[in-house]
Write a protein that holds these residues in place. Structure first.
Motif, short mmCIF file in Angstrom:
data_model
loop_
_atom_site.label_atom_id
_atom_site.label_comp_id
_atom_site.label_asym_id
_atom_site.label_seq_id
_atom_site.Cartn_x
_atom_site.Cartn_y
_atom_site.Cartn_z
N ILE A 7 0.87 -1.17 0.00
CA ILE A 7 0.00 0.00 0.00
C ILE A 7 0.91 1.22 0.00
O ILE A 7 1.72 1.39 0.91
CB ILE A 7 -0.93 0.03 1.23
N VAL A 8 0.78 2.07 -1.02
CA VAL A 8 1.69 3.21 -1.17
C VAL A 8 0.91 4.51 -1.27
O VAL A 8 -0.29 4.53 -1.52
CB VAL A 8 2.58 3.04 -2.43
N THR A 9 1.63 5.61 -1.10
CA THR A 9 1.02 6.94 -1.23
C THR A 9 0.83 7.26 -2.71
O THR A 9 1.40 6.61 -3.59
CB THR A 9 1.93 8.00 -0.60
N LYS A 48 -3.08 0.46 -3.79
CA LYS A 48 -2.61 -0.93 -3.70
C LYS A 48 -1.78 -1.27 -4.93
O LYS A 48 -2.16 -0.94 -6.05
CB LYS A 48 -3.81 -1.89 -3.60
N VAL A 49 -0.65 -1.93 -4.70
CA VAL A 49 0.19 -2.40 -5.80
C VAL A 49 0.38 -3.91 -5.61
O VAL A 49 0.85 -4.36 -4.56
CB VAL A 49 1.56 -1.70 -5.83
N LYS A 62 12.25 -3.99 -3.73
CA LYS A 62 12.96 -2.82 -4.27
C LYS A 62 12.33 -1.52 -3.80
O LYS A 62 12.97 -0.46 -3.85
CB LYS A 62 12.98 -2.86 -5.80
N TRP A 63 11.07 -1.62 -3.38
CA TRP A 63 10.36 -0.42 -2.93
C TRP A 63 10.30 -0.35 -1.42
O TRP A 63 9.51 0.40 -0.85
CB TRP A 63 8.95 -0.40 -3.54
N ALA A 64 11.17 -1.11 -0.73
CA ALA A 64 11.22 -1.09 0.73
C ALA A 64 11.48 0.32 1.22
O ALA A 64 12.30 1.04 0.68
CB ALA A 64 12.32 -2.02 1.23
N GLY A 65 10.76 0.72 2.26
CA GLY A 65 10.93 2.05 2.81
C GLY A 65 10.06 3.09 2.15
O GLY A 65 9.97 4.22 2.61
N LYS A 66 9.37 2.71 1.04
CA LYS A 66 8.54 3.68 0.33
C LYS A 66 7.05 3.40 0.51
O LYS A 66 6.23 4.11 -0.04
CB LYS A 66 8.88 3.67 -1.17
#
Length: 305
Positions: A7-9, A48-49, A62-66
């Motif tokens: 779940i990302v911004t 959601k991705v 690869k998107w850890a922390g984001k």
């Protein structure tokens, strides 16, 4: 099929859309969909991705922390032998993977069954229930009391590995395996009844990360989430890893000239912006994990200073 959901911004969703591109046909509610090696990636308006395929865990890491609130498919706990908590076990855990500042520290620790009661009396338990001063106090005693192996991956090397395409999951697997291998060498000819790794990936994924390594610890290895509450060896490893991380953060604070905050929140953004204002942007490579979203936030903050 293996899958992971993040779940990302909206900001990160746009960044991912630009990174992956758009296929001709999109599922309902999607704003981008793409295929990469061993994985399909679909981003939805909701934030959601979805990553699907054999490399889903690797690609999503690869998107850890984001992520705004990561929601990964739960890893499954292994069935442990009866009486596992009372066995002589080698355990491993890591600290720092979710912190923007500071290194990743990994510790493997060996606790013989005859020492379990003694270590409990010493205060060894789940480090999540301990404040930093207590962790420091207990760790100093453990350093003299049990066999352990400590690895510290500082940010310059971490950033090099990450920029080469290595996922954080693979980095952690390599560190755990190396720490366990070094500890095996240290305690030889003693052999633990079992090895318990605080689980961050499915067993098959973990060993896939290690498939190019010459020496891989495989014998009697178990994986479980919340390993600190299962055996004191993982709890001890976590305490020692946290202690090493705190010491490294103290060094960074001394270098910066002010206290460097832990975590990846708003205080971290302000500290990174302050560093860039005091020195320059290049200093972040030494202090931070550059691929975290905090880097962009700090740069935006710097422009407003």
């Amino acid at each position: 099929m293996s899958h992971t959901v993040l779940i990302v911004t909206n900001e990160i969703l746009k960044e991912m859309k630009n990174h992956y591109g758009i296929l001709a046909k999109l599922p309902a509610g999607a704003i981008f969909s793409a295929k990469v090696d061993g994985c399909s990636v679909t981003g939805y308006r909701s934030g959601k991705v979805l990553f699907q395929g054999r490399n889903a865990a690797q690609e999503s890491s690869k998107w850890a922390g984001k992520t705004a609130e990561p929601k990964k498919k739960a890893v499954s706990n292994a069935v442990l032998p009866d009486g596992f908590a009372a066995m002589s076990v080698m355990g491993s855990d890591e600290v720092g993977t979710g912190d923007y500042f500071g290194p990743i520290t990994v510790v493997a620790a060996y606790v013989e069954k005859s020492r379990i009661a003694e270590l409990k009396a010493l205060g060894v338990r789940d480090s999540k229930d301990m404040k930093d001063p207590e962790i420091v106090s207990v760790a100093k005693k453990l350093l003299k009391d049990i066999p352990y192996s400590l690895l510290i991956l500082r940010n310059e090397k971490y950033n090099d590995l990450q920029e080469s395409g290595m996922s954080q999951g693979k980095i952690k697997a390599l560190l755990h395996n190396q720490a366990l291998g070094k500890l095996h060498e240290k305690i030889t000819p003693v052999r633990p009844d079992a090895v318990l790794i605080d689980q961050f990936a499915e067993k098959t994924v973990y060993y896939r990360y290690l498939n190019e390594q010459k020496n891989i610890v495989r014998e009697n290895v178990f994986f479980s989430t919340k390993g600190e509450s299962i055996h004191l060896a993982v709890a001890a490893a976590s305490i020692l890893a946290r202690y090493a991380f705190l010491k490294e953060m103290d060094i960074l604070s001394e270098e910066a000239g002010f206290t460097i905050p832990k975590g990846a929140g708003a205080l971290v953004d302000k500290a990174a912006a302050r560093l860039m204002k005091t020195y320059d942007e290049s200093v972040l490579r030494h202090f931070t994990k550059l691929h975290f979203a905090n880097t962009g936030k700090a740069k935006n903050m710097l422009r407003e200073m």
